[in-house]
Design a protein around this motif. Structure first.
Motif, PDB file in Angstrom:
ATOM      1  N   SER A 170       0.839  -1.194   0.000  1.00 40.63           N
ATOM      2  CA  SER A 170       0.000   0.000   0.000  1.00 40.63           C
ATOM      3  C   SER A 170       0.875   1.245   0.000  1.00 40.63           C
ATOM      4  CB  SER A 170      -0.908   0.015   1.231  1.00 40.63           C
ATOM      5  OG  SER A 170      -1.594   1.248   1.367  1.00 40.63           O
ATOM      6  N   TYR A 171       0.327   2.338  -0.531  1.00 40.08           N
ATOM      7  CA  TYR A 171       0.980   3.636  -0.470  1.00 40.08           C
ATOM      8  C   TYR A 171       0.691   4.339   0.859  1.00 40.08           C
ATOM      9  CZ  TYR A 171       1.061   3.049  -5.561  1.00 40.08           C
ATOM     10  OH  TYR A 171       1.247   2.578  -6.835  1.00 40.08           O
ATOM     11  N   ASP A 172      -0.305   3.874   1.582  1.00 39.67           N
ATOM     12  CA  ASP A 172      -0.808   4.533   2.785  1.00 39.67           C
ATOM     13  C   ASP A 172      -0.097   3.995   4.021  1.00 39.67           C
ATOM     14  OD1 ASP A 172      -4.164   4.932   4.212  1.00 39.67           O
ATOM     15  OD2 ASP A 172      -2.201   5.590   4.898  1.00 39.67           O
ATOM     16  N   PRO A 173       0.674   4.824   4.720  1.00 42.36           N
ATOM     17  CA  PRO A 173       1.370   4.331   5.909  1.00 42.36           C
ATOM     18  C   PRO A 173       0.419   3.835   6.989  1.00 42.36           C
ATOM     19  CG  PRO A 173       1.511   6.730   5.772  1.00 42.36           C
ATOM     20  CD  PRO A 173       0.950   6.250   4.473  1.00 42.36           C
ATOM     21  N   GLY A 174      -0.798   4.352   7.005  1.00 35.72           N
ATOM     22  CA  GLY A 174      -1.774   3.924   8.002  1.00 35.72           C
ATOM     23  C   GLY A 174      -2.212   2.481   7.863  1.00 35.72           C
ATOM     24  N   GLU A 175      -1.901   1.871   6.732  1.00 31.66           N
ATOM     25  CA  GLU A 175      -2.305   0.487   6.506  1.00 31.66           C
ATOM     26  C   GLU A 175      -1.215  -0.517   6.866  1.00 31.66           C
ATOM     27  OE1 GLU A 175      -3.815  -0.062   2.583  1.00 31.66           O
ATOM     28  OE2 GLU A 175      -5.395   1.448   2.803  1.00 31.66           O
ATOM     29  N   TYR A 176      -0.068  -0.046   7.297  1.00 31.65           N
ATOM     30  CA  TYR A 176       1.017  -0.949   7.645  1.00 31.65           C
ATOM     31  C   TYR A 176       0.882  -1.437   9.088  1.00 31.65           C
ATOM     32  CZ  TYR A 176       3.276  -0.412   3.202  1.00 31.65           C
ATOM     33  OH  TYR A 176       3.538  -0.478   1.856  1.00 31.65           O
ATOM     34  N   ASP A 177       1.259  -2.697   9.277  1.00 33.14           N
ATOM     35  CA  ASP A 177       1.044  -3.368  10.560  1.00 33.14           C
ATOM     36  C   ASP A 177       2.201  -3.177  11.528  1.00 33.14           C
ATOM     37  OD1 ASP A 177      -0.123  -5.783   8.336  1.00 33.14           O
ATOM     38  OD2 ASP A 177      -1.460  -4.688   9.710  1.00 33.14           O
ATOM     39  N   TYR A 178       3.393  -3.093  11.004  1.00 32.41           N
ATOM     40  CA  TYR A 178       4.582  -3.008  11.855  1.00 32.41           C
ATOM     41  C   TYR A 178       5.538  -1.967  11.288  1.00 32.41           C
ATOM     42  CZ  TYR A 178       2.825  -7.537  13.370  1.00 32.41           C
ATOM     43  OH  TYR A 178       2.033  -8.556  13.837  1.00 32.41           O
ATOM     44  N   TRP A 179       6.289  -1.345  12.211  1.00 33.87           N
ATOM     45  CA  TRP A 179       7.255  -0.313  11.846  1.00 33.87           C
ATOM     46  C   TRP A 179       8.555  -0.498  12.615  1.00 33.87           C
ATOM     47  CZ3 TRP A 179       6.419   2.903   7.902  1.00 33.87           C
ATOM     48  CH2 TRP A 179       5.102   3.128   7.493  1.00 33.87           C
ATOM     49  N   GLY A 180       9.633  -0.066  11.986  1.00 34.69           N
ATOM     50  CA  GLY A 180      10.890   0.048  12.690  1.00 34.69           C
ATOM     51  C   GLY A 180      10.996   1.410  13.346  1.00 34.69           C
ATOM     52  N   GLN A 181      12.139   1.649  13.998  1.00 32.47           N
ATOM     53  CA  GLN A 181      12.357   2.907  14.719  1.00 32.47           C
ATOM     54  C   GLN A 181      12.856   4.007  13.798  1.00 32.47           C
ATOM     55  OE1 GLN A 181      11.597   3.496  18.063  1.00 32.47           O
ATOM     56  NE2 GLN A 181      10.534   1.582  17.635  1.00 32.47           N
ATOM     57  N   GLY A 182      13.315   3.663  12.629  1.00 34.33           N
ATOM     58  CA  GLY A 182      13.757   4.666  11.668  1.00 34.33           C
ATOM     59  C   GLY A 182      15.260   4.882  11.692  1.00 34.33           C
ATOM     60  N   THR A 183      15.763   5.381  10.583  1.00 37.36           N
ATOM     61  CA  THR A 183      17.177   5.730  10.474  1.00 37.36           C
ATOM     62  C   THR A 183      17.283   7.086   9.785  1.00 37.36           C
ATOM     63  OG1 THR A 183      19.352   4.954   9.721  1.00 37.36           O
ATOM     64  CG2 THR A 183      17.487   4.474   8.277  1.00 37.36           C
ATOM     65  N   GLN A 184      18.131   7.956  10.317  1.00 34.84           N
ATOM     66  CA  GLN A 184      18.230   9.322   9.818  1.00 34.84           C
ATOM     67  C   GLN A 184      19.102   9.378   8.572  1.00 34.84           C
ATOM     68  OE1 GLN A 184      16.883  12.379  11.095  1.00 34.84           O
ATOM     69  NE2 GLN A 184      17.688  13.187   9.146  1.00 34.84           N
ATOM     70  N   VAL A 185      18.584  10.062   7.562  1.00 34.05           N
ATOM     71  CA  VAL A 185      19.348  10.346   6.346  1.00 34.05           C
ATOM     72  C   VAL A 185      19.427  11.864   6.195  1.00 34.05           C
ATOM     73  CG1 VAL A 185      19.365  10.204   3.831  1.00 34.05           C
ATOM     74  CG2 VAL A 185      18.724   8.205   5.202  1.00 34.05           C
ATOM     75  N   THR A 186      20.624  12.380   6.102  1.00 35.05           N
ATOM     76  CA  THR A 186      20.829  13.802   5.921  1.00 35.05           C
ATOM     77  C   THR A 186      21.689  14.029   4.686  1.00 35.05           C
ATOM     78  OG1 THR A 186      20.731  14.165   8.314  1.00 35.05           O
ATOM     79  CG2 THR A 186      21.647  15.942   6.962  1.00 35.05           C
ATOM     80  N   VAL A 187      21.160  14.820   3.756  1.00 34.72           N
ATOM     81  CA  VAL A 187      21.872  15.107   2.515  1.00 34.72           C
ATOM     82  C   VAL A 187      22.233  16.588   2.518  1.00 34.72           C
ATOM     83  CG1 VAL A 187      21.833  14.975   0.007  1.00 34.72           C
ATOM     84  CG2 VAL A 187      20.535  13.315   1.376  1.00 34.72           C
ATOM     85  N   SER A 188      23.505  16.876   2.488  1.00 37.45           N
ATOM     86  CA  SER A 188      23.954  18.259   2.501  1.00 37.45           C
ATOM     87  C   SER A 188      24.151  18.774   1.081  1.00 37.45           C
ATOM     88  CB  SER A 188      25.262  18.375   3.279  1.00 37.45           C
ATOM     89  OG  SER A 188      26.275  17.630   2.650  1.00 37.45           O
ATOM     90  N   SER A 189      23.919  20.055   0.926  1.00 40.42           N
ATOM     91  CA  SER A 189      24.043  20.656  -0.417  1.00 40.42           C
ATOM     92  C   SER A 189      25.454  21.155  -0.680  1.00 40.42           C
ATOM     93  CB  SER A 189      23.049  21.815  -0.562  1.00 40.42           C
ATOM     94  OG  SER A 189      23.256  22.761   0.469  1.00 40.42           O
TER      95      SER A 189
END
Length: 122
Positions: A103-122
């Motif tokens: 699905s494209y909708d995050p509300g339909e997902y059952d499980y999630w991880g804690q996330g990982t930060q991505v930072t792109v500098s210009s």
């Protein structure tokens, strides 16, 4: 299903990163997997998904032709190869698991991880 992302970091514009998502559980192959991202002050947005069979993939227009999602059901892993990164790709990247159809909708997902930060500098 428990999920854990890794591979984020700081990179210059034009650079590449490969995110990984490790999943626990014996039913991983029954779940479609998605990558989403969230910038400060913004809602979580769809980046890419791959279905449970690793046959169908789909991408947000903003990342098409730059990002590639893949999975290894034998290793319970999902990956997001990110090339030609832009400052607007900055955010916390989450992987999500949804039983059966993607699905494209995050509300339909059952499980999630804690996330990982991505930072792109210009």
């Amino acid at each position: 299903v428990q999920l854990e992302e890794s591979g984020g970091g700081l990179v210059q514009a034009g650079g590449s990163l490969r995110l990984s998502c490790a999943a626990s559980g014996r039913t991983f192959s029954s779940y479609s997997m998605g990558w989403f991202r969230q910038a400060p002050g913004k809602e979580r947005e769809f980046v890419a998904f791959i279905d449970w069979r690793a046959i169908n993939t789909n991408y947000a227009d903003s990342v098409k032709d730059r990002f590639t999602i893949s999975r290894d059901n034998d290793k319970n892993m999902v990956y997001l190869q990110m090339n030609s990164l832009k400052p607007e790709d900055t955010g916390v990247y989450f992987c999500g698991a949804k039983y059966f159809r993607p699905s494209y909708d995050p509300g339909e997902y059952d499980y999630w991880g804690q996330g990982t930060q991505v930072t792109v500098s210009s």
